[in-house]
Scaffold this active site. Structure first.
Site, PDB file in Angstrom:
ATOM      1  CG  HIS A   1      81.793 -49.655 -93.036  1.00 52.50           C
ATOM      2  ND1 HIS A   1      80.913 -50.092 -93.419  1.00 52.50           N
ATOM      3  CD2 HIS A   1      82.128 -49.889 -91.702  1.00 52.50           C
ATOM      4  CE1 HIS A   1      80.419 -51.078 -92.649  1.00 52.50           C
ATOM      5  NE2 HIS A   1      81.305 -50.740 -91.514  1.00 52.50           N
ATOM      6  CD  GLU A   2      85.424 -49.746 -90.154  1.00 48.75           C
ATOM      7  OE1 GLU A   2      85.020 -49.543 -89.242  1.00 48.75           O
ATOM      8  OE2 GLU A   2      85.397 -50.885 -90.615  1.00 48.75           O
TER       9      GLU A   2
END
Lengths: 500, 500
Positions: free
Chosen positions: B265-266
């Site tokens: 995600h990041e």
């Protein structure tokens, strides 16, 4: 504006400068420890922008007006206010005399000089660096003239690092030190032990366990781990992000002692910053009054404490447990190995006894440069002849000779003497502690270090920059700067090890 | 002043704001990852001081004058200059309408609200937090009124996060989404597989190896490790220190998938920042045009890529080698375990399918609060009834209910919808990629991710904030915001897993 209005604004500006310094220090620390390599140029822009903001705040007309006003009413202020005003007053009296144009030019030259010094050192090419050094010497002479047209340029610059120390004091101190060091180094070299010392450097030590040991050493010195942090960097250093955020770095080499003693050294710096009086938070006084006295704190923990026999009486058992590959080495042999004296070329890797000779050589050379008695082109000849004369060795390359340090390329001239002054202060402090607590060495041998910390806090640390270094030294040690104390300490320590 | 003088100064100010943001972001990042705990108060002062500097620069009379002047001459500017001017123009048209006093008051309330929210969450005590939330709602309503006295306050605030999206669009989109999600969740619950899925969470995974896996996932997405850094923090996040210094954090839980998917995600966020066009460096355009489109990038890598069967066809063998304790788990079982659907209370721990229901509940509640149709004291009742109605579950405590998130205590109202918008955008982008490259899923199954990165760079990333989100979406996906694409993707994916 009333006096109290002025004081209020002064405190705000002082705090703002302190907050900007926090940001700048974090940018530096992060660059040395973590930053992805491709961000180097962007980071330089960030750091330089914050530096500009700090410079603008410091040289603002408002601050000058307030300081001038408060200086006239100094008797109405309390002691901390007085010290803030006199510190700023002194700082402004220097910085405001230097034209902005000069600072910009110096920064430009330094940028180029650092880059070319790196290449010069790598390629052992002094000629590449020489023109930049010439320009730096010229600009630093000019800078000294701006500040004090009649003063000796070296002495004028020295005040930035070690205010209150004159050339007369330095000459006397270093001449005495040089003579006595030469005698002691000769004695070591003639000792039957010389060349036959037990050497730990050839043993293999895991980096992971070295890290653990560094953490232990740092915890012994600093106690409270909610204010401190240790990280790894190419060159060890200490930085204060803010009063409760003090950061030590270390580096790992083939030699396991490098990380250990560099951690003790930087933790000594951190303890100083940790023990400033709470009242000084967010002021210009939350700082040491000079680099020399800051250095005395790192030296004291590195040498007087962590290289002492008593410390290892306490710590050697657990150290051996960490590194089972030396489990058969007796403590006395280990102690000998961490105190080997050997004249060498690289200052930051030199032993405790010969270290100050490197400083004295640099002092004599950079003073002569600034006084116009020596030209940059003659540096290699002078450098080699001094190393031969003072340490009995001749560097084979510029890289292990006059190109080894980055300081000159950064424009730091008259900075080196503070290393030797710090070493002298540390010996004076330790001697005074021993006088006040004759059981100190027995306590250290039991791992009890609280007396040292409390003594340093009360006599040195808590004052921050409210007093000047000579005053702190006189109050704490009951005498002025005195190289004889350091020499006596060396005689005792190395006399025992080398049998003279 | 000529036009080119104005442009020159604008570029300087723009760059200075960017450099100050770098310092602020490093202070935040360091606080979340490394800072010694005792420095919290000092760090808050540093961050707030830099925020004040940024605010002062942004609201300076000079910048307003320049923007107004350049706006009148906008046709004479090149495309990047135009976009810089229109972005600042829009920003100033909002920020300059809010009185300084209001901002100061809001910050004061937020400071207290955050502190009390933490205690309230810990002690499950909604009454402690309620008065602060009331005050925040009141101040945010007032803020919206300052900006646009005639607008719907929720819609006005929404523009800060997702410019160009109206309440009409949100209502239509979320109502459609809600209906379809409800149907799908019912289907999953009625499936014979439901409650019998293979669950990985009970297996023990070493943190050290989780770290290694996170590094691998991040390297797959980001390639170039000289611009990126991964660290650990309590809550995963991504921050840009500067264009070549992008930092991802992750957190480790008993559930090994948490660190893996949070890293994906990041890293998706980081790839977006990494692929902005070089021309946009040090400008206000070196940013996403909205939070929703930024979120689409993290969602796409987390869900469409890293939770897909094709990705695990490629990666599962080396994953099993890292964690030999699942060596007997077939890939199909593993794939099932990372896609279990289960209505639950905590948004950030929810599965892919039910996630958006959390957002819709928050949207409906905070919109009603801002429109004055709901009072803070009625929140617990409304919260529970919506969770019962939309997800079929009732939280037992405030802490797992309306106190779970920190956003409201930080004054972030109208922010939640961007999470759902991002999820919709991600499905739209992925569908369009599949249309343009029918072999994409075969490529992913071979670990070849270059098409995805290049498509995202050209259609989304490189534009930075030169275009607005609706325009980027239309150009890239050939249609406007469309929840049906997301629903179709869910039907395909979860229909296959749960057999409907």
């Amino acid at each position: 504006m009333t006096l109290s209005d002025d004081l209020k604004i002064l405190k705000e500006i002082d705090k703002e400068i302190s907050l900007l310094n926090s940001a700048a220090n974090l940018l530096w620390w992060d660059r040395a420890t973590l930053m992805p390599i491709k961000a180097a140029e962007e980071r330089a822009e960030q750091i330089s922008f914050i530096a500009v903001l700090i410079h603008e705040k410091t040289t603002s007309k408002e601050l000058s007006r307030i300081i001038s006003n408060l200086s006239k009413n100094i008797t109405k202020l309390n002691n901390i206010e007085k010290a803030i005003v006199t510190n700023y007053s002194w700082k402004l009296s220097r910085i405001n005399k230097i034209p902005k144009k000069h600072i910009a030019e110096l920064f430009k030259v330094i940028g180029l000089a650092q880059h070319n010094w790196e290449i010069a050192k790598k390629n052992n090419d002094f000629k590449l660096f020489a023109p930049y050094l010439e320009k730096i010497v010229e600009l630093k002479k000019k800078e000294a003239k701006y500040i004090d047209p009649r003063g000796n340029p070296y002495e004028v610059l020295l005040q930035d690092y070690e205010r209150g120390i004159t050339l007369k004091i330095l000459d006397e101190t270093f001449n005495k030190l040089k003579r006595d060091l030469k005698t002691l180094i000769e004695k070591v070299k003639k000792s039957s032990k010389y060349g036959k010392e037990f050497n730990l450097k050839n043993i293999d030590f895991s980096i992971e366990i070295q890290k653990k040991v560094c953490q232990e050493i740092s915890t012994m010195i600093l106690d409270d781990n909610e204010r401190f942090l240790i990280a790894k960097s190419a060159h060890p250093f200490m930085t204060k992000i803010s009063p409760n955020d003090l950061r030590v770095t270390t580096a790992f080499r083939n030699d396991p002692l490098f990380s250990l003693f560099s951690t003790a050294h930087e933790s000594g710096h951190a303890l100083y910053e940790a023990q400033f009086s709470e009242d000084l938070k967010y002021t210009i006084l939350h700082d040491a009054p000079s680099l020399g006295i800051h250095e005395s704190q790192s030296r004291l923990w590195e040498n007087q404490i962590c290289r002492s026999k008593n410390f290892w009486k306490y710590y050697y058992d657990s150290y051996k447990q960490a590194f089972p590959n030396i489990k058969n080495v007796p403590m006395e042999k280990f102690y000998e190995s961490i105190n080997i004296v050997r004249p060498s070329f690289i200052r930051i890797e030199s032993d405790e006894l010969t270290y100050n000779m490197h400083i004295i050589i640099r002092y004599e050379i950079e003073k002569a440069l600034m006084e116009g008695k020596l030209k940059v082109k003659d540096l290699p000849r002078i450098w080699n002849s001094k190393y031969k004369k003072y340490l009995g060795i001749t560097p084979k390359t510029y890289s292990e000779g006059l190109l080894q340090d980055s300081h000159w390329s950064q424009g730091s001239i008259a900075y080196f003497p503070t290393y030797a002054l710090g070493t002298i202060y540390s010996a004076m402090m330790y001697e005074q502690m021993l006088k006040e607590n004759p059981k100190l060495e027995q306590e250290i041998a039991k791992g009890y270090l609280q007396f040292v910390k409390a003594w340093l806090r009360d006599k040195v640390h808590k004052h921050g920059a409210t007093m000047r270094t000579p005053e702190i030294i006189m109050n704490a040690c009951k005498k002025n700067l005195d190289p004889n104390t350091l020499i006596s300490y060396y005689k005792r320590k190395f006399g025992e090890i080398y049998g003279f």
